[in-house]
Write a protein that holds these residues in place. Sequence first.
Motif, PDB file in Angstrom:
ATOM      1  N   ALA A  75      10.597   5.326   2.694  1.00 32.70           N
ATOM      2  CA  ALA A  75       9.774   6.200   3.531  1.00 32.70           C
ATOM      3  C   ALA A  75      10.359   7.600   3.643  1.00 32.70           C
ATOM      4  O   ALA A  75       9.734   8.486   4.215  1.00 32.70           O
ATOM      5  N   GLY A  76      11.565   7.801   3.100  1.00 36.96           N
ATOM      6  CA  GLY A  76      12.221   9.090   3.240  1.00 36.96           C
ATOM      7  C   GLY A  76      12.925   9.252   4.571  1.00 36.96           C
ATOM      8  O   GLY A  76      13.380  10.343   4.905  1.00 36.96           O
ATOM      9  N   ASP A  77      13.050   8.172   5.333  1.00 35.81           N
ATOM     10  CA  ASP A  77      13.703   8.237   6.635  1.00 35.81           C
ATOM     11  C   ASP A  77      15.177   7.856   6.458  1.00 35.81           C
ATOM     12  O   ASP A  77      15.654   6.819   6.915  1.00 35.81           O
ATOM     13  N   VAL A  78      15.894   8.729   5.766  1.00 35.75           N
ATOM     14  CA  VAL A  78      17.274   8.437   5.379  1.00 35.75           C
ATOM     15  C   VAL A  78      18.190   8.380   6.599  1.00 35.75           C
ATOM     16  O   VAL A  78      19.101   7.551   6.666  1.00 35.75           O
ATOM     17  N   SER A  79      17.953   9.266   7.581  1.00 31.57           N
ATOM     18  CA  SER A  79      18.843   9.306   8.738  1.00 31.57           C
ATOM     19  C   SER A  79      18.816   7.998   9.521  1.00 31.57           C
ATOM     20  O   SER A  79      19.861   7.492   9.941  1.00 31.57           O
ATOM     21  N   GLN A  80      17.619   7.421   9.721  1.00 29.22           N
ATOM     22  CA  GLN A  80      17.545   6.146  10.449  1.00 29.22           C
ATOM     23  C   GLN A  80      18.184   5.020   9.648  1.00 29.22           C
ATOM     24  O   GLN A  80      18.859   4.156  10.194  1.00 29.22           O
ATOM     25  N   ALA A  81      17.969   5.040   8.337  1.00 26.93           N
ATOM     26  CA  ALA A  81      18.593   4.013   7.504  1.00 26.93           C
ATOM     27  C   ALA A  81      20.110   4.121   7.579  1.00 26.93           C
ATOM     28  O   ALA A  81      20.820   3.108   7.670  1.00 26.93           O
TER      29      ALA A  81
ATOM     30  N   LYS B 259       0.813  -1.211   0.000  1.00 21.64           N
ATOM     31  CA  LYS B 259       0.000   0.000   0.000  1.00 21.64           C
ATOM     32  C   LYS B 259       0.854   1.271   0.000  1.00 21.64           C
ATOM     33  O   LYS B 259       0.321   2.371   0.051  1.00 21.64           O
ATOM     34  N   GLY B 260       2.174   1.088  -0.005  1.00 16.42           N
ATOM     35  CA  GLY B 260       3.049   2.256   0.041  1.00 16.42           C
ATOM     36  C   GLY B 260       3.189   2.834   1.425  1.00 16.42           C
ATOM     37  O   GLY B 260       3.672   3.960   1.578  1.00 16.42           O
ATOM     38  N   ALA B 261       2.811   2.099   2.463  1.00 19.21           N
ATOM     39  CA  ALA B 261       2.972   2.554   3.845  1.00 19.21           C
ATOM     40  C   ALA B 261       4.357   2.136   4.320  1.00 19.21           C
ATOM     41  O   ALA B 261       4.524   1.222   5.124  1.00 19.21           O
ATOM     42  N   TRP B 262       5.375   2.833   3.788  1.00 23.78           N
ATOM     43  CA  TRP B 262       6.749   2.363   3.958  1.00 23.78           C
ATOM     44  C   TRP B 262       7.223   2.424   5.403  1.00 23.78           C
ATOM     45  O   TRP B 262       7.988   1.564   5.851  1.00 23.78           O
ATOM     46  N   SER B 263       6.800   3.433   6.168  1.00 23.03           N
ATOM     47  CA  SER B 263       7.267   3.558   7.546  1.00 23.03           C
ATOM     48  C   SER B 263       6.778   2.396   8.400  1.00 23.03           C
ATOM     49  O   SER B 263       7.539   1.790   9.164  1.00 23.03           O
ATOM     50  N   ALA B 264       5.484   2.057   8.281  1.00 24.36           N
ATOM     51  CA  ALA B 264       4.947   0.928   9.035  1.00 24.36           C
ATOM     52  C   ALA B 264       5.606  -0.369   8.589  1.00 24.36           C
ATOM     53  O   ALA B 264       5.898  -1.254   9.400  1.00 24.36           O
ATOM     54  N   ALA B 265       5.852  -0.493   7.282  1.00 19.19           N
ATOM     55  CA  ALA B 265       6.513  -1.693   6.767  1.00 19.19           C
ATOM     56  C   ALA B 265       7.923  -1.821   7.340  1.00 19.19           C
ATOM     57  O   ALA B 265       8.365  -2.925   7.699  1.00 19.19           O
ATOM     58  N   ALA B 266       8.625  -0.710   7.451  1.00 22.29           N
ATOM     59  CA  ALA B 266       9.983  -0.744   7.994  1.00 22.29           C
ATOM     60  C   ALA B 266       9.978  -1.194   9.447  1.00 22.29           C
ATOM     61  O   ALA B 266      10.786  -2.044   9.857  1.00 22.29           O
TER      62      ALA B 266
END
Length: 923
Positions: A424-430, A387-394
């Motif tokens: 998700a655009g959460d580059v810093s956590q990655a 569904k493109g819910a990348w943050s929850a998927a991560a």
Amino acid sequence: MRQTSEAPFLGRHEELARMGTWLDRAADGEPRIVVVDGTAGIGKTSLIRRFLAGRARDCRMLTASGEELERDLAYGLITQLMGHLPGAAGAVLPEAADGAASGPAVQDPVSVGAVFLDALGRFQDRKPVVLVIDDIHWADTPSLHALTFVLRRLRVDRVLTVLATRDSADPRLPQGLHRLVQDETTLRLTLEGLGVPELMALNAALGPASLPRRTMVRLRDHTLGNPLHVKALLQQFPADVLGGRAVLPAPRRYERIIAERLTACAPGTRRLVQAASVLGMSSPLHLAAEVGAVAEPLTALTGAMTCELLEEGPIGTPPQVAFPHPLLRAAVYRGLEPAERSHLHRVAAGLTVDPWIALQHRVHAAARPDGQLADDLAEFASQQSAKGAWSAAASASMAAARLAAEPGRQARWLLQGVEYLLLAGDVSQAAELERTVRGLAPDAEQHYVLGHLALTTGRLDEARRELATCWDTCDATTGPETLRKAAEQMAWLCLIQGDAPRIIHWAERGLALPPGERSSFLRDSLAIGLALSGDYEQGMRSLAHLPDTGPRDTPQQLDGLLARGMLRLWNGQLHEARKDLKEAFDAHRRGGLPYAALVALGFLTDAAYRAGQWDEAIAHGTHAVSLAEDTDQISILAVVHAVTAYLLAGRGDFRAAEAHAESAAEHARVLSDVNDSAFAATARALVHAARGEHENVIEQLSPFLRPEIVHRYGIEEPGLVAWRPLLCEALARTGRTEEAQAVLAPYERRAAERNRPLEQAAAARCRGLLEEARGHAEAAGQAFRDGLRHCAQGDGCWEEALLHLAYGTFLRRSGRRRSAAAELEAAHRTFRRLRATPYLERCDRELTACGHVTVRPRTTWHPVLTAQELTVARLAVQGMTNQQIARELVLSVKTIEYHLSNSYSKLGISSRMGLIDKLARDA
């Protein structure tokens, strides 16, 4: 042990005064931010409560707090805030209670931020708003991105935002939020421990024994003045222990102090507090009672409040319970015996309707690796990614990795989680997990993830090595999905660098594999690569699968749409390009590829600029820059800064244009990429061209004539970036005609070969200027007329206005003033509509030389209205309400009202009817 009592607020007078000053400025329409940081228990929450208590009557409050156990609940923080806005929560986030499994999880931070911004604008109608977020370091990432989006768009809003965190430099916070924290308009308060006088006052308030100063000095040194720890020690130990020679209890034994206080409570109270600690900082009373098997919840709550272990939440239905401080809740939670903690989480999982929160409770209940739970988490991650819910998927993938029994599954789900973070655009956590990823056993999947991370963070050479190694090390166990994604990233890398043959190569390798379930950039890459190599028609044929219109709900309906918009842009089909690029942006933002959404918005800005829709273009450009910065999408920042600079240069806003051009150049240097450098240099050159500084244009663009650049990179493709016509014009205007001929000839040839009308028009304008400089009047006139004929094949555009100006100037110098005036007046109308001040002034001078006095009517609005005021005014004239305009421009209603008020004042009108009259006369 002393009896508990309400402790007074002590000290912090300077901090309160400075916060009050910041609130006064916010109340006057200057939105401000206060950041309060300091160690746990230092008094951040107490300071904020004291501040709010003194301002409660004069302001409206919005409060929320991050929650350690809810960091993975998408938009949990925003949902808290929306709950304070009358009539907003249920209307705009109807599925918020369903967490990551439903609506808000699938929405992107921009959409959620826009909804919150709209509601916030209405909330400040009567009083200024104080927006307080405690423990922001524990907030969920999607909420942080949405909050950053909102704070960057507060212009004249009466909003003071107060953020409390243990460390304002926490790498979990988005880079956009870090920039706001460091801004000169942000007040940073780093709290230190209390002094001895304040601690003595605390002791006196708690009573009954008054301790001597030397004892308080000892306590101050022992706790570093941490008021929470001092209070706990004062309440727990008698005076002879605190003042004796024995070693004082360590502050970390705060948990033991709380445990002893809890033990003294009635059994029902104790179970209620323990159950509440499992549910979070706050929870419904009935749910805590069910989890803790408490028969009399109100009686238990009364006991917990007496012991200062719980507070009653805001009066409402159902009743809520909350912990006074995160450290207190953490002490209760950590004090639970492992078996009891696991049991309570299992009970909570059975009572929770939200699938994601139930899974989290099961995770906390697990005592050992649990293959079934890991599989359930992985399945949930798969559902969310679809569904493109990348943050929850991560979050779900990371939890699955922690619980998997087999090392192979641990590695697979960890790598999957890092990729979801990037999407998700959460580059810093990655990026924080990069070392962990490198520690895994090397395989194709690991190299792919490292390559994706390197590409997203701008390390292009490293990205190329890792992605190539992914292909080189693949074996029978490597899934086609991994190879397809590696090919996609490699094609994107080649696209950034303008290497058309390699774009095509990698796109074809990826497309030869079985199709995946999510959207892919492979079809886009293939079409763009073909177009950059000169085979535009083949590029368009590769996109024949696309329907003309939406919906764009499947990869088949979406993949390639961005490329079609870009190819149409380069081919001069500006109306069709804008339509495709807008659809691509919206569809990718809903659940496609974040970087593809930003590419679409960047080129949509360029398309609107070329089409002469500058208000629209400026709105898109500033939006694109903001989104790219907020989500750390480094690879697209040079382009979006550059195209935004184009517009501002045309408007004569040179200071802002130069700032964007410099940012574009800086990001291009980071990437060491010629294509991005060409966009940045073109932006700088356009600033100089608008000023008439032709030598500076030549200095900026001449480096791109070097053979190693000319014969290798995609910047030679007509329509991509207009550096050649700019350089040719500057050379012609400075009399360097032979050099101008050398620059123009290949551009003319390619534009004709590709049959691109707008590029042929630009080439014809440059030819006219060159022939005029050579003294070939007949050839010059014919070239200008050819250019206008090419423009007539499509919609109205910026290039047409430039041609009218150049041709009119030529005719005036040739003595044909009447014919010149007709051309110049056509240019003048466009320049006035676009508020292209430098060109308008140039046109005015030419018309004056023709004997035409260009007295602008008193109703003319463009010299006095700012770009934002003009954009708002035009939308108002179209009949849009203030709220509709706010949603369209993603600004608050207060900001729209401010701009309209300024416009009325500047134009000497008092209503929208007057605005319609003013704009209609000048259209």
